[in-house]
Write a protein that holds these residues in place. Sequence first.
Motif, mmCIF file in Angstrom:
data_model
loop_
_atom_site.group_PDB
_atom_site.id
_atom_site.type_symbol
_atom_site.label_atom_id
_atom_site.label_comp_id
_atom_site.label_asym_id
_atom_site.label_seq_id
_atom_site.Cartn_x
_atom_site.Cartn_y
_atom_site.Cartn_z
ATOM 1 N N THR A 46 81.505 35.510 -12.793
ATOM 2 C CA THR A 46 81.281 34.104 -13.130
ATOM 3 C C THR A 46 80.230 33.985 -14.220
ATOM 4 O O THR A 46 79.468 34.920 -14.481
ATOM 5 C CB THR A 46 80.811 33.304 -11.904
ATOM 6 N N VAL A 47 80.176 32.821 -14.829
ATOM 7 C CA VAL A 47 79.135 32.556 -15.824
ATOM 8 C C VAL A 47 77.757 32.667 -15.183
ATOM 9 O O VAL A 47 76.817 33.200 -15.778
ATOM 10 C CB VAL A 47 79.338 31.161 -16.457
ATOM 11 N N ASP A 48 77.639 32.175 -13.944
ATOM 12 C CA ASP A 48 76.352 32.270 -13.247
ATOM 13 C C ASP A 48 75.942 33.729 -13.040
ATOM 14 O O ASP A 48 74.755 34.061 -13.159
ATOM 15 C CB ASP A 48 76.427 31.551 -11.901
ATOM 16 N N TYR A 83 75.696 29.706 -26.402
ATOM 17 C CA TYR A 83 76.184 30.812 -27.223
ATOM 18 C C TYR A 83 77.693 31.025 -27.120
ATOM 19 O O TYR A 83 78.310 31.541 -28.060
ATOM 20 C CB TYR A 83 75.461 32.109 -26.821
ATOM 21 N N PHE A 84 78.283 30.666 -26.001
ATOM 22 C CA PHE A 84 79.712 30.870 -25.779
ATOM 23 C C PHE A 84 80.318 29.623 -25.138
ATOM 24 O O PHE A 84 79.696 29.024 -24.254
ATOM 25 C CB PHE A 84 79.961 32.078 -24.867
ATOM 26 N N ALA A 85 81.528 29.279 -25.568
ATOM 27 C CA ALA A 85 82.188 28.108 -24.995
ATOM 28 C C ALA A 85 82.573 28.339 -23.545
ATOM 29 O O ALA A 85 82.718 27.392 -22.772
ATOM 30 C CB ALA A 85 83.431 27.767 -25.809
ATOM 31 N N GLY A 86 82.725 29.604 -23.163
ATOM 32 C CA GLY A 86 83.081 29.942 -21.789
ATOM 33 C C GLY A 86 83.289 31.434 -21.653
ATOM 34 O O GLY A 86 83.042 32.206 -22.588
ATOM 35 N N LYS A 87 83.761 31.858 -20.497
ATOM 36 C CA LYS A 87 83.983 33.292 -20.244
ATOM 37 C C LYS A 87 84.982 33.885 -21.228
ATOM 38 O O LYS A 87 84.810 35.018 -21.668
ATOM 39 C CB LYS A 87 84.505 33.501 -18.821
ATOM 40 N N GLU A 88 86.031 33.133 -21.537
ATOM 41 C CA GLU A 88 87.072 33.663 -22.419
ATOM 42 C C GLU A 88 86.503 34.044 -23.781
ATOM 43 O O GLU A 88 86.801 35.107 -24.326
ATOM 44 C CB GLU A 88 88.189 32.642 -22.588
ATOM 45 N N GLU A 89 85.674 33.190 -24.337
ATOM 46 C CA GLU A 89 85.089 33.481 -25.646
ATOM 47 C C GLU A 89 84.222 34.729 -25.586
ATOM 48 O O GLU A 89 84.252 35.568 -26.501
ATOM 49 C CB GLU A 89 84.269 32.293 -26.151
ATOM 50 N N ALA A 90 83.460 34.880 -24.518
ATOM 51 C CA ALA A 90 82.625 36.075 -24.367
ATOM 52 C C ALA A 90 83.483 37.326 -24.208
ATOM 53 O O ALA A 90 83.186 38.381 -24.762
ATOM 54 C CB ALA A 90 81.695 35.909 -23.156
ATOM 55 N N ALA A 91 84.581 37.199 -23.460
ATOM 56 C CA ALA A 91 85.454 38.346 -23.210
ATOM 57 C C ALA A 91 86.141 38.829 -24.482
ATOM 58 O O ALA A 91 86.442 40.018 -24.615
ATOM 59 C CB ALA A 91 86.494 37.993 -22.158
#
Length: 208
Positions: free
Chosen positions: A33-35, A51-59
């Motif tokens: 999770t983001v948390d 920094y990231f719109a969500g998990k997908e962007e980070a992945a």
Amino acid sequence: METLRERKKQRTRDALLRTAVEMFVARGYDGTTVDDIADAVDVSARTFFRYFAGKEEAALALQELAVAHYLRAVRERPAEEAPVVALRRAVLESWDTLHEVVESVVPVEAYLGMHRVIESTPVLLAAHLRRNAETEDTIARVVAEREGLDVDADPRPRLAVAVFGAVMRVTEQQWSACGDLSLEGMRALTIAYLEQVGPALAGNWRTD
């Protein structure tokens, strides 16, 4: 010159990305999770979303780095090279120098591990394929510009890039499914598959 504030922001982003990748590889995308990511870096979830719109962007962030690296390599190929030769040499050059880009954030092994995570996670795979289509359009325009062609009037740049992109997609799939998740393994498979393009398109496959 980069300011202290800018360097601090870059360090925070790199820490979040590195932690996210490590967790995705170890736990899976859905198991992170983001948390979880924010807690591991000792920042708030709100900071993560700066920094990231969500998990997908980070992945997919490492893949974005690699794509930008490849596009630079394509643009820097000598003008006298034939389009497919330029694409082939650019991809091999980008594999050979990938560590220079990726290892500023994570070990290359973590980047390679994310390929398997993407292939096994439907939402990431869908996003990855969508971005691949966008990348192919960009590359086709670069090739057309190199050759002095109108990409919307002459189909050759798009056709060449489509074939090349399909080969790379097959390479990704086969490499992700095999046991050798090394950069050398990916490079060797890339060479082997690219060498099959001509025979596969023009040859007779029947053995009888």
